[in-house]
Design a protein around this motif. Structure first.
Motif, mmCIF file in Angstrom:
data_model
loop_
_atom_site.group_PDB
_atom_site.id
_atom_site.type_symbol
_atom_site.label_atom_id
_atom_site.label_comp_id
_atom_site.label_asym_id
_atom_site.label_seq_id
_atom_site.Cartn_x
_atom_site.Cartn_y
_atom_site.Cartn_z
ATOM 1 N N ALA A 170 0.824 -1.216 0.000
ATOM 2 C CA ALA A 170 0.000 0.000 0.000
ATOM 3 C C ALA A 170 0.853 1.258 0.000
ATOM 4 O O ALA A 170 2.015 1.241 0.397
ATOM 5 N N VAL A 171 0.218 2.357 -0.443
ATOM 6 C CA VAL A 171 0.814 3.689 -0.407
ATOM 7 C C VAL A 171 -0.165 4.592 0.338
ATOM 8 O O VAL A 171 -1.361 4.602 0.030
ATOM 9 N N MET A 172 0.355 5.346 1.341
ATOM 10 C CA MET A 172 -0.512 6.194 2.153
ATOM 11 C C MET A 172 -0.386 7.653 1.723
ATOM 12 O O MET A 172 0.726 8.169 1.555
ATOM 13 N N PHE A 173 -1.549 8.330 1.581
ATOM 14 C CA PHE A 173 -1.588 9.719 1.139
ATOM 15 C C PHE A 173 -2.362 10.558 2.157
ATOM 16 O O PHE A 173 -3.491 10.224 2.514
ATOM 17 N N PHE A 174 -1.742 11.683 2.567
ATOM 18 C CA PHE A 174 -2.342 12.553 3.577
ATOM 19 C C PHE A 174 -2.741 13.916 3.015
ATOM 20 O O PHE A 174 -3.277 14.744 3.739
ATOM 21 N N LEU A 196 -1.120 -2.393 -6.122
ATOM 22 C CA LEU A 196 -0.984 -1.580 -4.922
ATOM 23 C C LEU A 196 -2.336 -1.062 -4.447
ATOM 24 O O LEU A 196 -3.221 -0.772 -5.255
ATOM 25 N N ARG A 197 -2.450 -0.917 -3.117
ATOM 26 C CA ARG A 197 -3.593 -0.218 -2.537
ATOM 27 C C ARG A 197 -3.199 1.228 -2.274
ATOM 28 O O ARG A 197 -2.075 1.500 -1.859
ATOM 29 N N ALA A 198 -4.131 2.150 -2.499
ATOM 30 C CA ALA A 198 -3.939 3.541 -2.111
ATOM 31 C C ALA A 198 -4.807 3.796 -0.885
ATOM 32 O O ALA A 198 -6.018 3.544 -0.908
ATOM 33 N N ILE A 199 -4.176 4.279 0.195
ATOM 34 C CA ILE A 199 -4.897 4.582 1.430
ATOM 35 C C ILE A 199 -4.902 6.089 1.601
ATOM 36 O O ILE A 199 -3.828 6.707 1.723
ATOM 37 N N THR A 200 -6.087 6.702 1.622
ATOM 38 C CA THR A 200 -6.161 8.164 1.592
ATOM 39 C C THR A 200 -6.936 8.717 2.789
ATOM 40 O O THR A 200 -7.803 8.050 3.342
ATOM 41 N N SER A 218 -8.800 3.233 -0.998
ATOM 42 C CA SER A 218 -9.614 3.278 0.213
ATOM 43 C C SER A 218 -9.459 4.643 0.874
ATOM 44 O O SER A 218 -8.381 5.232 0.877
ATOM 45 N N THR A 219 -10.559 5.110 1.471
ATOM 46 C CA THR A 219 -10.556 6.397 2.171
ATOM 47 C C THR A 219 -10.968 6.181 3.615
ATOM 48 O O THR A 219 -11.928 5.445 3.894
ATOM 49 N N SER A 220 -10.256 6.819 4.536
ATOM 50 C CA SER A 220 -10.560 6.642 5.954
ATOM 51 C C SER A 220 -11.935 7.234 6.286
ATOM 52 O O SER A 220 -12.416 8.148 5.616
ATOM 53 N N ASP A 221 -12.524 6.708 7.355
ATOM 54 C CA ASP A 221 -13.866 7.158 7.746
ATOM 55 C C ASP A 221 -13.871 8.584 8.271
ATOM 56 O O ASP A 221 -14.906 9.251 8.258
ATOM 57 N N LEU A 229 -5.005 4.970 9.854
ATOM 58 C CA LEU A 229 -4.305 3.749 10.263
ATOM 59 C C LEU A 229 -5.268 2.569 10.303
ATOM 60 O O LEU A 229 -4.917 1.447 9.930
ATOM 61 N N GLN A 230 -6.485 2.824 10.761
ATOM 62 C CA GLN A 230 -7.490 1.775 10.776
ATOM 63 C C GLN A 230 -7.843 1.359 9.352
ATOM 64 O O GLN A 230 -8.066 0.175 9.062
ATOM 65 N N CYS A 231 -7.882 2.329 8.450
ATOM 66 C CA CYS A 231 -8.168 2.034 7.042
ATOM 67 C C CYS A 231 -7.069 1.164 6.429
ATOM 68 O O CYS A 231 -7.354 0.256 5.641
#
Length: 247
Positions: A170-174, A196-200, A218-221, A229-231
């Protein structure tokens, strides 16, 4: 093709200082962390605008080093618990913590007090939506530009090697800027993101990535650190080897 269970690494794209906490917590979740900031931050020292101000809004820890000349008892609206903690470490005493979007900040500030003058330290070309929203509610907003950020133009050979080996999950984007920087740099570097997963952190950030073909976006709640982090979810338990690439 590498199976999902064999992918044990996560790329964290945010710059310091926020990246340090993120890298440590992602590593504590069982992932191998690859820190690859996609923005280069450069301070732009200049005097604090003349006051007085009735409110300070801090949306990024990047601005805190520029706040030394501001009274520590000014009411502060800080975005995120980590930013609030850093402000307390710099001896600010009157801090309220808000969620990470313009609507939540405007809602928190509520009605404008008499002569409501607000100082908003931020980066060049950033915070314009929030500025307009606050001005629409009657605040006299003074933008104080304390830094500028430049996107990286390509990905490192080491990172490309790990992506192509199939180790990265995964790759995390803030931020939207880091997402846009990734799209351009990955295109230049010839990265295939289909595994890859994208976590945003938000839907707006996710939208910047949809021009690429990801395994999942995926987008965090909620727009905060704990939610993203939960996402991401827990990593392989046998790969708790820390944040090897954070200085």
């Amino acid at each position: 093709m590498t199976r999902p269970s064999e992918r044990y690494a996560v790329i964290v794209t945010r710059p310091a200082p926020g990246a340090e906490k993120t890298c440590r917590q992602v590593a504590a979740s069982g992932w191998h962390v690859i820190w690859h900031p996609l923005l280069q931050i450069e301070a732009t020292p200049r005097p604090v605008p003349s006051g007085p101000f009735t409110q300070l809004v801090v949306t990024s820890a990047q601005v805190i080093p520029a706040l030394d000349d501001i009274a520590r008892d000014i009411p502060v609206c800080a975005v995120g618990a980590a930013t609030a903690a850093r402000l307390r470490a710099h001896r600010f005493t009157n801090i309220a913590t808000c969620a990470g979007n313009a609507s939540s900040i405007v809602a928190h500030l509520g009605s404008v007090p008499p002569s409501g003058r607000l100082l908003f330290p931020t980066g060049a070309q950033l915070g314009l939506k929030l500025t307009r929203a606050l001005q629409a509610r009657g605040w006299d907003v003074v933008r104080y530009l304390t830094y500028r950020s430049r996107p990286v133009t390509s990905l490192s050979d080491s990172l490309l090697s790990q992506i192509r080996s199939g180790a990265v999950d995964a790759v995390m984007f803030f931020s939207s800027r880091t997402a846009s920087a990734w799209v351009k740099a990955a295109s230049v570097s010839g990265v295939d993101t289909r595994n890859l997963r994208a976590i945003t952190l938000s839907a707006a950030i996710a939208a910047r990535l949809k021009s690429s073909d990801w395994r999942e976006i995926s987008t965090s709640d909620a727009p905060d650190h704990d939610a993203i982090l939960q996402c991401l979810g827990p990593g392989p338990q046998t790969k708790r080897d820390g944040c090897a690439e954070f200085p």
